[in-house]
Scaffold this active site. Structure first.
Site, PDB file in Angstrom:
ATOM      1  N   ARG A 146     -38.079 -53.262   0.050  1.00  0.00           N
ATOM      2  CA  ARG A 146     -37.694 -54.649   0.326  1.00  0.00           C
ATOM      3  C   ARG A 146     -38.894 -55.597   0.364  1.00  0.00           C
ATOM      4  NH1 ARG A 146     -34.610 -54.114   5.100  1.00  0.00           N
ATOM      5  NH2 ARG A 146     -36.538 -54.348   6.238  1.00  0.00           N
ATOM      6  N   LYS A 183     -33.856 -68.996 -14.583  1.00  0.00           N
ATOM      7  CA  LYS A 183     -33.809 -69.982 -15.666  1.00  0.00           C
ATOM      8  C   LYS A 183     -34.963 -69.752 -16.651  1.00  0.00           C
ATOM      9  CE  LYS A 183     -30.326 -71.640 -13.295  1.00  0.00           C
ATOM     10  NZ  LYS A 183     -30.463 -72.618 -12.236  1.00  0.00           N
ATOM     11  N   ASP A 208     -38.484 -77.797  -5.372  1.00  0.00           N
ATOM     12  CA  ASP A 208     -37.841 -76.979  -6.397  1.00  0.00           C
ATOM     13  C   ASP A 208     -38.428 -77.397  -7.747  1.00  0.00           C
ATOM     14  OD1 ASP A 208     -36.103 -75.978  -8.386  1.00  0.00           O
ATOM     15  OD2 ASP A 208     -34.377 -76.008  -7.027  1.00  0.00           O
ATOM     16  N   TYR A 225     -29.951 -79.862  -6.201  1.00  0.00           N
ATOM     17  CA  TYR A 225     -29.090 -78.788  -6.717  1.00  0.00           C
ATOM     18  C   TYR A 225     -27.917 -78.568  -5.751  1.00  0.00           C
ATOM     19  CZ  TYR A 225     -27.990 -73.986  -8.181  1.00  0.00           C
ATOM     20  OH  TYR A 225     -27.368 -72.845  -8.608  1.00  0.00           O
TER      21      TYR A 225
HETATM   22  C1  LIG Z   1     -29.995 -72.548 -10.848  1.00  0.00           C
HETATM   23  C2  LIG Z   1     -30.822 -73.357  -9.929  1.00  0.00           C
HETATM   24  C3  LIG Z   1     -31.174 -72.866  -8.672  1.00  0.00           C
HETATM   25  C4  LIG Z   1     -30.616 -71.586  -8.099  1.00  0.00           C
HETATM   26  O1  LIG Z   1     -31.062 -70.463  -8.727  1.00  0.00           O
HETATM   27  P1  LIG Z   1     -30.163 -69.117  -8.743  1.00  0.00           P
HETATM   28  O2  LIG Z   1     -31.106 -68.117  -9.291  1.00  0.00           O
HETATM   29  O3  LIG Z   1     -28.996 -69.424  -9.605  1.00  0.00           O
HETATM   30  O4  LIG Z   1     -29.769 -68.844  -7.333  1.00  0.00           O
HETATM   31  C5  LIG Z   1     -32.015 -73.617  -7.891  1.00  0.00           C
HETATM   32  N1  LIG Z   1     -32.463 -74.815  -8.312  1.00  0.00           N
HETATM   33  C6  LIG Z   1     -32.128 -75.331  -9.494  1.00  0.00           C
HETATM   34  C7  LIG Z   1     -32.674 -76.656  -9.880  1.00  0.00           C
HETATM   35  C8  LIG Z   1     -31.289 -74.626 -10.339  1.00  0.00           C
HETATM   36  O5  LIG Z   1     -30.917 -75.168 -11.496  1.00  0.00           O
END
Ligand SMILES: *Cc1c(COP(=O)(O)O)cnc(C)c1O
Length: 415
Positions: free
Chosen positions: A81, A231, A206, A134
């Site tokens: 973990r 992403k 983010d 988000y």
């Molecule tokens: C998709 C996304 C997330 C979340 O990521 P996951 O891996 O799907 O949990 C966070 N911030 C933004 C801007 C996103 O597009």
């Protein structure tokens, strides 16, 4: 042939030494960071470690490996973990690319968001959060943080240094995303980060949209830069992973919270994310080039009310984007002129290249309808047109434009 001798302590020192002397450009570093073939029998990529358990020879070794006594940081490998050499390779690579101290891998992007907020907030604290963030992150704040007594206030993405007026004695965290989800406003990150630093408020950003290729939040004064590695970093639409890169001051707190809440990445996902990272610069260059061409084409279309993409010279966020960012990405928003449900469906139901789906950042193009008005309170959404979010993938850009053009023809024919 060298034996397998990966030593996490030595590895950390290597990375720090490189930092003081390195002259290499980003494209070069992406290729060489986060891997030390001599530690793994000479293989090019850090191998996938499938591990829950690490075996210790002595009590001393077992106790020493857990935590560095001085810093409290986890330095060795103790349990799956907490991470494996594969995890550390990805963390080190992202740390180097974003100029941080260390990084924490989590099970998905939302996990990195939740851990970053929980790490620094307690009951009675005040959280300032950008309005057009988000959606699931907003839901986490409303449904979970509020339940634990955190006071949440949303701010206008264009607030800049004006954020100071919202600070209260109990403000602990400012959270932002830039450009924002769905509507792509660009925040004045340096101004917001500076105001936070002056008051010892932790700033969390983010950075998924730009990836480390387009923006490096820590260089602009942010404390925690997080990504949905789901992403662009992984880039192939086949895994879920999050990562947060931090300064030295906040690392231990964030790592303890993420591990303590049970966030960790699966071994194969971590490996594939690191593999994806190797081609990130060339993918981003293509995403950006094609997205700009598609966005400019859309601006000329009679069916389109507005396009929201900071790389466009007439975008309201363009000046700040140009000042702070090194590149854009392939994701942007648009608003259509008002049309009927039937027209909207006629366009979207038959797209061949822009397939409909959530997520983005893979090699393929995607489209999804958006409803920005439902997700904001600080800065109301005025438009009555329907929103779309496009992810421009690595296909031939003229084929993509053709797919959209045929979509608009169907929309017109359904009137
Ligand atoms: C998709 C996304 C997330 C979340 O990521 P996951 O891996 O799907 O949990 C966070 N911030 C933004 C801007 C996103 O597009």
């Amino acid at each position: 042939m060298p034996a397998c001798s990966f030593d996490p302590l030595r590895h950390l020192t290597d990375i720090m030494d490189q930092k003081t002397e390195r002259q290499h450009k980003t494209d070069t570093r992406v290729v060489h960071t986060g891997r030390t073939p001599r530690d793994f029998h000479g293989v090019v990529n850090t191998p996938v470690y499938h591990a829950s358990t690490f075996i210790f020879e002595t009590v001393d070794e077992l106790l020493e490996t857990r935590r560095d006594r001085a810093s409290g940081a986890y330095v060795g490998f103790t349990y799956g973990r907490e991470g494996t050499p594969t995890t550390r390779a990805l963390e080190d690579a992202m740390t180097e690319l974003e100029g941080g101290y260390r990084a924490v891998v989590t099970s998905c992007g939302l996990g990195a968001i939740a851990a970053s907020l929980m790490a620094f907030l307690s009951a009675g604290d005040h959280l300032l959060i950008v309005d057009s963030l988000y959606g699931p992150a907003r839901a986490f704040c409303e449904e979970t943080l509020r339940k634990f007594g955190v006071d949440i206030e949303y701010f206008d993405p264009q607030i800049g240094a004006g954020i100071e007026a919202l600070f209260r004695p109990n403000t602990r965290v400012v959270y932002l995303e830039s450009p924002c989800s769905l509507t792509f406003e660009v925040c004045d990150v340096p101004a917001i980060a500076k105001a936070c630093r002056a008051r010892d408020i932790v700033s969390v950003m983010d950075n998924t949209w730009a990836s480390p290729i387009g923006f490096r939040p820590l260089r602009h004064g942010i404390d925690v830069s997080l990504h949905a590695a789901t992403k662009y970093i992984s880039g192939h639409s086949d895994l879920m992973l999050g990562i947060a890169v931090t300064t030295e001051e906040v690392f231990v707190r964030l790592k303890q919270t993420a591990s303590g809440a049970g966030y960790c990445g699966g071994p194969d996902d971590v490996y594939m994310a690191l593999r994806g990272l190797r081609t990130l610069p060339i993918r981003m260059e293509r995403h950006q080039r094609s997205a700009l061409k598609v966005a400019q084409w859309l601006q000329q279309r009679p069916e389109v009310d507005s396009v929201m993409y900071p790389a466009l010279p007439d975008d309201p966020g363009h000046a700040i984007w140009k000042r702070d960012f090194e590149a854009a990405s392939g994701l942007f928003g648009l608003v259509l002129k008002p049309c009927s449900d039937a027209q909207f469906a006629a366009m979207l139901d038959h797209m061949t290249l822009f397939q409909m789906g959530y997520s983005w950042g893979g090699y393929e193009s995607l489209v999804v309808p958006t409803y920005p008005g439902t997700l904001r309170t600080a800065r109301p959404w005025a438009s009555d047109g329907r929103g779309l979010r496009l992810h421009v993938g690595l296909e031939d850009v003229d084929d993509l434009i053709d797919d959209l053009e045929r979509g608009f023809q169907r929309l017109a024919a359904a009137a």
